[in-house]
Design a protein around this motif. Structure first.
Motif, PDB file in Angstrom:
ATOM      1  N   ARG A 214       0.901  -1.163   0.010  1.00 23.06           N
ATOM      2  CA  ARG A 214      -0.038   0.018   0.010  1.00 23.06           C
ATOM      3  C   ARG A 214       0.872   1.434  -0.060  1.00 23.06           C
ATOM      4  O   ARG A 214       0.471   2.328  -0.647  1.00 23.06           O
ATOM      5  CB  ARG A 214      -0.954   0.127   1.390  1.00 23.06           C
ATOM      6  CG  ARG A 214      -2.069  -1.056   1.255  1.00 23.06           C
ATOM      7  CD  ARG A 214      -2.911  -0.838   2.545  1.00 23.06           C
ATOM      8  NE  ARG A 214      -3.276   0.631   2.943  1.00 23.06           N
ATOM      9  CZ  ARG A 214      -3.872   0.808   3.935  1.00 23.06           C
ATOM     10  NH1 ARG A 214      -3.764   0.029   5.086  1.00 23.06           N
ATOM     11  NH2 ARG A 214      -4.080   1.984   4.090  1.00 23.06           N
ATOM     12  N   THR A 248      -9.457   3.001  -2.893  1.00 24.34           N
ATOM     13  CA  THR A 248      -9.230   2.074  -1.945  1.00 24.34           C
ATOM     14  C   THR A 248      -8.475   2.594  -0.665  1.00 24.34           C
ATOM     15  O   THR A 248      -8.546   2.180   0.504  1.00 24.34           O
ATOM     16  CB  THR A 248      -8.168   0.488  -2.452  1.00 24.34           C
ATOM     17  OG1 THR A 248      -6.870   1.254  -2.896  1.00 24.34           O
ATOM     18  CG2 THR A 248      -9.218   0.021  -3.356  1.00 24.34           C
ATOM     19  N   GLN A 249      -7.502   3.772  -0.978  1.00 26.02           N
ATOM     20  CA  GLN A 249      -6.763   4.479   0.077  1.00 26.02           C
ATOM     21  C   GLN A 249      -7.414   5.635   0.721  1.00 26.02           C
ATOM     22  O   GLN A 249      -7.154   5.704   1.986  1.00 26.02           O
ATOM     23  CB  GLN A 249      -5.426   4.590  -0.634  1.00 26.02           C
ATOM     24  CG  GLN A 249      -4.713   3.237  -1.201  1.00 26.02           C
ATOM     25  CD  GLN A 249      -4.668   2.292  -0.431  1.00 26.02           C
ATOM     26  OE1 GLN A 249      -3.983   2.217   0.918  1.00 26.02           O
ATOM     27  NE2 GLN A 249      -5.149   0.974  -0.787  1.00 26.02           N
ATOM     28  N   GLN A 252      -9.236   4.664   4.001  1.00 21.04           N
ATOM     29  CA  GLN A 252      -8.431   4.302   5.096  1.00 21.04           C
ATOM     30  C   GLN A 252      -7.581   5.265   5.646  1.00 21.04           C
ATOM     31  O   GLN A 252      -7.280   5.305   6.852  1.00 21.04           O
ATOM     32  CB  GLN A 252      -7.625   3.079   4.393  1.00 21.04           C
ATOM     33  CG  GLN A 252      -8.280   1.811   3.894  1.00 21.04           C
ATOM     34  CD  GLN A 252      -7.423   0.736   3.689  1.00 21.04           C
ATOM     35  OE1 GLN A 252      -6.804   0.405   4.589  1.00 21.04           O
ATOM     36  NE2 GLN A 252      -7.144   0.387   2.525  1.00 21.04           N
ATOM     37  N   TYR A 253      -7.186   6.337   4.627  1.00 20.86           N
ATOM     38  CA  TYR A 253      -6.351   7.487   5.223  1.00 20.86           C
ATOM     39  C   TYR A 253      -7.387   8.187   6.312  1.00 20.86           C
ATOM     40  O   TYR A 253      -6.790   8.631   7.220  1.00 20.86           O
ATOM     41  CB  TYR A 253      -5.837   8.317   4.076  1.00 20.86           C
ATOM     42  CG  TYR A 253      -5.054   7.705   3.331  1.00 20.86           C
ATOM     43  CD1 TYR A 253      -4.229   6.470   3.571  1.00 20.86           C
ATOM     44  CD2 TYR A 253      -4.709   8.296   1.911  1.00 20.86           C
ATOM     45  CE1 TYR A 253      -3.360   6.028   2.705  1.00 20.86           C
ATOM     46  CE2 TYR A 253      -3.846   7.793   1.037  1.00 20.86           C
ATOM     47  CZ  TYR A 253      -3.118   6.703   1.436  1.00 20.86           C
ATOM     48  OH  TYR A 253      -1.980   6.137   0.869  1.00 20.86           O
ATOM     49  N   ASP A 256      -8.105   5.875   9.680  1.00 19.24           N
ATOM     50  CA  ASP A 256      -6.885   6.138  10.447  1.00 19.24           C
ATOM     51  C   ASP A 256      -6.530   7.513  11.080  1.00 19.24           C
ATOM     52  O   ASP A 256      -6.177   7.444  12.276  1.00 19.24           O
ATOM     53  CB  ASP A 256      -5.437   5.419   9.534  1.00 19.24           C
ATOM     54  CG  ASP A 256      -5.590   4.135   9.022  1.00 19.24           C
ATOM     55  OD1 ASP A 256      -6.282   3.270   9.763  1.00 19.24           O
ATOM     56  OD2 ASP A 256      -4.902   3.953   8.048  1.00 19.24           O
ATOM     57  N   ILE A 285     -10.941  -3.626   0.434  1.00 18.19           N
ATOM     58  CA  ILE A 285     -10.212  -2.778   1.514  1.00 18.19           C
ATOM     59  C   ILE A 285     -10.141  -3.792   3.032  1.00 18.19           C
ATOM     60  O   ILE A 285      -9.398  -3.747   3.836  1.00 18.19           O
ATOM     61  CB  ILE A 285     -11.147  -1.772   1.813  1.00 18.19           C
ATOM     62  CG1 ILE A 285     -10.864  -0.625   0.678  1.00 18.19           C
ATOM     63  CG2 ILE A 285     -10.848  -0.735   3.029  1.00 18.19           C
ATOM     64  CD1 ILE A 285     -11.761   0.595   0.739  1.00 18.19           C
ATOM     65  N   SER A 286     -11.442  -4.560   3.123  1.00 14.32           N
ATOM     66  CA  SER A 286     -11.270  -5.458   4.212  1.00 14.32           C
ATOM     67  C   SER A 286     -10.312  -6.474   4.324  1.00 14.32           C
ATOM     68  O   SER A 286      -9.576  -6.560   5.278  1.00 14.32           O
ATOM     69  CB  SER A 286     -12.747  -6.289   4.239  1.00 14.32           C
ATOM     70  OG  SER A 286     -13.727  -5.456   4.205  1.00 14.32           O
ATOM     71  N   GLU A 288      -7.359  -5.716   2.810  1.00 14.38           N
ATOM     72  CA  GLU A 288      -6.054  -5.159   3.211  1.00 14.38           C
ATOM     73  C   GLU A 288      -5.899  -5.033   4.553  1.00 14.38           C
ATOM     74  O   GLU A 288      -4.684  -4.550   5.175  1.00 14.38           O
ATOM     75  CB  GLU A 288      -6.031  -3.636   2.301  1.00 14.38           C
ATOM     76  CG  GLU A 288      -5.698  -3.907   0.988  1.00 14.38           C
ATOM     77  CD  GLU A 288      -5.890  -2.654   0.008  1.00 14.38           C
ATOM     78  OE1 GLU A 288      -5.897  -1.584   0.637  1.00 14.38           O
ATOM     79  OE2 GLU A 288      -5.574  -2.659  -1.085  1.00 14.38           O
ATOM     80  N   ARG A 289      -6.919  -4.793   5.239  1.00 12.55           N
ATOM     81  CA  ARG A 289      -7.109  -4.445   6.821  1.00 12.55           C
ATOM     82  C   ARG A 289      -7.014  -5.794   7.403  1.00 12.55           C
ATOM     83  O   ARG A 289      -7.158  -5.834   8.785  1.00 12.55           O
ATOM     84  CB  ARG A 289      -8.059  -3.419   7.120  1.00 12.55           C
ATOM     85  CG  ARG A 289      -8.127  -2.325   6.481  1.00 12.55           C
ATOM     86  CD  ARG A 289      -9.239  -1.468   7.013  1.00 12.55           C
ATOM     87  NE  ARG A 289      -8.984  -0.852   8.498  1.00 12.55           N
ATOM     88  CZ  ARG A 289      -8.272   0.130   8.638  1.00 12.55           C
ATOM     89  NH1 ARG A 289      -7.481   0.946   7.742  1.00 12.55           N
ATOM     90  NH2 ARG A 289      -7.886   0.516   9.835  1.00 12.55           N
ATOM     91  N   THR A 296     -15.403  -3.417  10.195  1.00 13.88           N
ATOM     92  CA  THR A 296     -14.846  -2.133   9.597  1.00 13.88           C
ATOM     93  C   THR A 296     -15.494  -1.819   8.568  1.00 13.88           C
ATOM     94  O   THR A 296     -15.769  -0.454   8.531  1.00 13.88           O
ATOM     95  CB  THR A 296     -13.101  -2.049  10.096  1.00 13.88           C
ATOM     96  OG1 THR A 296     -12.681  -2.600  11.075  1.00 13.88           O
ATOM     97  CG2 THR A 296     -13.048  -0.505   9.976  1.00 13.88           C
ATOM     98  N   VAL A 297     -15.315  -2.420   7.472  1.00 15.33           N
ATOM     99  CA  VAL A 297     -15.862  -1.832   6.237  1.00 15.33           C
ATOM    100  C   VAL A 297     -16.963  -3.067   5.836  1.00 15.33           C
ATOM    101  O   VAL A 297     -17.029  -4.027   5.848  1.00 15.33           O
ATOM    102  CB  VAL A 297     -14.639  -2.105   5.316  1.00 15.33           C
ATOM    103  CG1 VAL A 297     -15.070  -1.667   3.869  1.00 15.33           C
ATOM    104  CG2 VAL A 297     -13.249  -1.339   5.653  1.00 15.33           C
TER     105      VAL A 297
END
Length: 348
Positions: A214, A248-249, A252-253, A256, A285-286, A288-289, A296-297
């Motif tokens: 990522r 996708t990012q 998440q940014y 976080d 995304i799930s 990636e986490r 969460t997603v």
């Protein structure tokens, strides 16, 4: 000279064959028989001449067998020559265009029936179909009302009940959808999530490899600039090439940042133009986490959803987001939404 002799011989053959064939065909038409078979052996030229004469006289002919057993059969049609049929067909089509009340389906029905009576090629008789109306008993009214309330035909979002289009009176007044409400998370819960992510990043090699991948995306170098722009402005436009990591990012940014820096719960709504893209991106995304989809997603599309109120990031279609935004009353979820990300493929 040879060619001239050949043409003269063919002309004499046509005249001789036409003389006796005309008498045979006229006698057959005058008789009460529906078919006639030439018992004598005919040459290919004679059969060709008779076939042509039958088409002119409104009869049908067919050759069967091979070699010495080949025979020519005649069948009675409707007594109308091919040219006359064509003129009648064109006249009927002209009347249909002028609006004489005769439909094309009716004309086709008559045409096919005529050939069936003539004993030729069998075709399926076409009859006009009547439309049937579906009716439901009175007891089904309440069930159907509840079904269309929960899943409106236009988009399927349950928050559409706030428009009053599918509900009347106090029906289902106690039912509400909290999918887009902010999660019930305290600062202690948020800190536990942050510690868990940090611990997994150190211990799990697979999760660490995903994190490193990522960080190599083109959008990673703009992470701080994106967060600063979102915090300072109400509307931010982010443009980038396909595959840079926008979809996708960015969610998440923001997630976080809300958890690590502000220690606050959030509700980030991300739209996708299609249902399949909303589902696939939330699943990505799930992954990636390092979580299962729905924690969460999550996502919410027509007649399908994963997650719920405790999902901090929700992917949905544009139509569902529109129904959420126009919702009114105590059940409105608009006050709980912290971020809205609208993904589009338009070029500026």
């Amino acid at each position: 000279m040879a060619k001239k002799k050949k043409d003269t011989k063919h002309t004499r053959l046509c005249e001789a064959t036409g003389a006796w064939a005309t008498k045979v065909l006229e006698d057959f038409r005058a008789s009460g028989n529906d078919s006639y078979v030439f018992e004598q052996q005919l040459t290919n030229s004679e059969r060709g001449i008779i076939h042509q004469m039958c088409r002119t006289m409104g009869l049908r002919s067919k050759s069967n067998g091979s070699g010495e057993e080949r025979r020519l059969s005649l069948f009675k049609g409707d007594g109308i020559s091919k040219s006359d049929k064509r003129r009648m067909y064109e006249a009927r089509n002209q009347k249909e265009k002028e609006g004489d009340g005769i439909s094309k389906s009716y004309s086709k029905h008559r045409y096919e029936t005529r050939f069936q009576k003539a004993g030729g090629i069998r075709k399926t008789r076409i009859s006009p179909k009547k439309l049937k109306c579906v009716s439901f008993p009175p007891e089904a009214k309440a069930v159907l009302h509840d079904l269309f309330t929960r899943y409106p035909p236009c988009d399927g979002d349950t928050t559409g009940t706030s428009l009053g289009i599918y509900t009347t009176g106090n029906v289902n007044s106690n039912w509400k959808d909290d999918f887009f409400k902010k999660p019930h998370m305290t600062k202690h819960d948020i800190e536990n999530n942050v510690v868990s992510l940090s611990s997994r990043l150190k211990k799990e090699r697979h999760f660490r490899e995903i994190f490193e991948a990522r960080s190599k995306l083109p959008i990673a170098s703009f992470r701080d600039a994106i967060i600063s722009a979102v915090e300072s402005n109400q509307v931010v436009l982010i443009a980038g090439e396909t595959g840079c990591g926008k979809t996708t990012q960015v969610p998440q940014y923001l997630l976080d940042h809300m958890w690590h820096s502000k220690k606050e719960a959030c509700k980030i709504i991300c739209t996708q133009p299609r249902r399949i893209s909303a589902i696939s991106v939330s699943d990505r995304i799930s992954w990636e986490r390092g979580e299962t989809i729905g924690r969460t997603v999550g996502y919410k599309v027509r007649l399908q959803s994963e997650g719920g109120r405790e999902s901090s990031v929700v992917f949905c279609t544009n139509g569902i987001l529109l129904r959420v935004l126009i919702g009114k009353g105590v059940n409105s979820s608009v006050p709980d939404i912290t971020h809205i990300i609208v993904v589009t493929n338009s070029c500026f």
